[in-house]
Design an enzyme around this catalytic site. Structure first.
Site, PDB file in Angstrom:
ATOM      1  N   ASN A  13       0.886  -1.169   0.000  1.00 20.35           N
ATOM      2  CA  ASN A  13       0.000   0.000   0.000  1.00 20.35           C
ATOM      3  C   ASN A  13       0.923   1.219   0.000  1.00 20.35           C
ATOM      4  OD1 ASN A  13      -1.771   2.079   0.495  1.00 20.35           O
ATOM      5  ND2 ASN A  13      -2.328   1.431   2.563  1.00 20.35           N
ATOM      6  N   LYS A  15       0.192   4.244  -0.222  1.00 21.51           N
ATOM      7  CA  LYS A  15      -0.399   5.441   0.384  1.00 21.51           C
ATOM      8  C   LYS A  15      -0.147   6.646  -0.545  1.00 21.51           C
ATOM      9  CE  LYS A  15      -0.004   3.138   4.778  1.00 21.51           C
ATOM     10  NZ  LYS A  15       0.173   3.196   6.232  1.00 21.51           N
ATOM     11  N   HIS A  99      -9.257   1.237   4.954  1.00 23.88           N
ATOM     12  CA  HIS A  99      -7.972   1.447   5.619  1.00 23.88           C
ATOM     13  C   HIS A  99      -8.156   2.383   6.818  1.00 23.88           C
ATOM     14  CE1 HIS A  99      -3.861   2.585   6.436  1.00 23.88           C
ATOM     15  NE2 HIS A  99      -3.539   1.455   5.843  1.00 23.88           N
ATOM     16  N   GLU A 101      -6.477   4.744   7.899  1.00 21.83           N
ATOM     17  CA  GLU A 101      -6.257   6.178   7.621  1.00 21.83           C
ATOM     18  C   GLU A 101      -7.504   6.799   6.999  1.00 21.83           C
ATOM     19  OE1 GLU A 101      -2.596   5.589   5.494  1.00 21.83           O
ATOM     20  OE2 GLU A 101      -1.687   4.931   7.365  1.00 21.83           O
ATOM     21  N   GLU A 171      -5.216  -5.059  10.436  1.00 19.20           N
ATOM     22  CA  GLU A 171      -4.199  -4.036  10.662  1.00 19.20           C
ATOM     23  C   GLU A 171      -4.452  -3.350  12.008  1.00 19.20           C
ATOM     24  OE1 GLU A 171      -2.191  -2.762   6.815  1.00 19.20           O
ATOM     25  OE2 GLU A 171      -3.949  -1.476   6.972  1.00 19.20           O
ATOM     26  N   GLY A 177       2.607   2.255  10.656  1.00 21.90           N
ATOM     27  CA  GLY A 177       3.520   3.384  10.482  1.00 21.90           C
ATOM     28  C   GLY A 177       4.251   3.784  11.751  1.00 21.90           C
ATOM     29  N   SER A 217       3.550  -2.296  10.019  1.00 21.71           N
ATOM     30  CA  SER A 217       5.009  -2.365  10.154  1.00 21.71           C
ATOM     31  C   SER A 217       5.579  -3.751   9.837  1.00 21.71           C
ATOM     32  CB  SER A 217       5.453  -1.907  11.548  1.00 21.71           C
ATOM     33  OG  SER A 217       5.049  -0.558  11.766  1.00 21.71           O
TER      34      SER A 217
HETATM   35  P1  13P Z   1       3.228   0.321   7.529  1.00 25.12           P
HETATM   36  O1  13P Z   1       3.722  -0.964   6.938  1.00 25.12           O
HETATM   37  O2  13P Z   1       3.962   1.523   7.030  1.00 25.12           O
HETATM   38  O3  13P Z   1       3.129   0.240   9.030  1.00 25.12           O
HETATM   39  O4  13P Z   1       1.736   0.506   7.001  1.00 25.12           O
HETATM   40  C1  13P Z   1       0.860  -0.550   7.125  1.00 25.12           C
HETATM   41  C2  13P Z   1      -0.365  -0.219   6.394  1.00 25.12           C
HETATM   42  O5  13P Z   1      -1.101   0.676   6.761  1.00 25.12           O
HETATM   43  C3  13P Z   1      -0.652  -0.967   5.174  1.00 25.12           C
HETATM   44  O6  13P Z   1      -1.920  -0.674   4.705  1.00 25.12           O
END
Ligand code: 13P
Length: 255
Positions: A13, A15, A99, A101, A171, A177, A217
């Protein structure tokens, strides 16, 4: 050992990262580094405007391209939104919905996530549905309740026949993150809970066949241990997916 009825899927992803030209290069590099790795499906979910360049660069390789969101209506006055048909015609095969976010910063609810998932499935896209608890919920000991409820609400009205095109990504929000990762045991525990909920909602066979990823992560250092768990069928990877060499090592860990 995971049952062979399940496909392992390693998805990136990106982002809000990479311009179209950077995307072209990164897809090419990822494809070269993961060529012939048939032990898992490899997907990159890219920003909307990167999709054409990414699809072009992925053509003839084992990399599949996805988007990061989709609107629930087919068309109309929804400024700034993108429909499932637009994604399909651009060559995207997958789309992420729900997601954290999107839920945290853009007001998505289980209801809108559910509607987006339905629209995408009806159009013929494969869906990566994200869910997971926030830190306060884990600390309060209600992870199971939260994740079970999200699974039920987000899948409401989605028939068993469409579940073959749906992946769940567990997740934990506190691990996204942050560099904090769920332990393999924590990931396994929650992925198993989600699978039990699926068995109740649908059937044991649907539950056994559904791919459940871990995200938060995941990186080239911890992927092998996470992926070794029986109920962890892949990963949804943020930061580490932006570096093809790191992402390719996660794909290696899934072979
Ligand atoms: P990270 O791997 O940067 O923690 O992000 C995970 C994520 O949100 C994947 O959708």
């Amino acid at each position: 050992m995971k049952p062979s009825v399940r496909t392992t899927v390693i998805a990136g992803n990106w982002k809000m990262n990479m311009t179209p030209s950077a995307a072209r290069d990164a897809v090419r590099e990822t494809a070269a580094l993961t060529a012939g790795k048939s032990g898992c499906e490899v997907v990159l979910c890219v920003p909307f405007v990167d999709i054409p360049a990414a699809v072009e660069a992925a053509r003839g390789t084992n990399v599949k391209i996805g988007a990061q969101n989709v609107h629930f209506e087919k068309k109309g006055a929804f400024t700034g939104e993108i429909s499932a048909d637009m994604l399909l015609e651009s060559g995207a095969e997958y789309v992420i919905v729900g997601h954290s976010e999107r839920r945290q910063y853009f007001g998505e609810t289980d209801e809108t996530v559910n509607r987006r998932a339905k629209a995408a499935l009806d159009a013929g896209l494969k869906v990566i549905l994200c869910l997971g608890e926030v830190l306060a919920q884990r600390q309060a000991g209600i992870t199971e309740e939260i994740v079970s409820l999200q699974t039920k609400l987000d899948l409401a009205g989605i028939p068993a026949e469409q579940m073959k095109d749906l992946i769940i990504a567990y997740e934990p929000v506190w691990a996204i993150g942050t560099g904090l990762t769920a332990t393999p045991e924590q990931a396994e525990e929650v992925c198993a809970i989600i699978r039990r909920v699926l068995a109740g909602l649908y059937s044991p066979a649907v539950a056994e066949a559904t791919t459940i990823q871990y995200g938060g992560s995941m990186n080239d250092g911890n992927a092998a241990q996470l992926l070794a768990k029986e109920n962890v069928d892949g990963g949804l990877i943020g930061g580490a997916s932006l570096v093809p060499a790191k992402f390719a090592k996660i794909v290696d860990a899934a072979q």
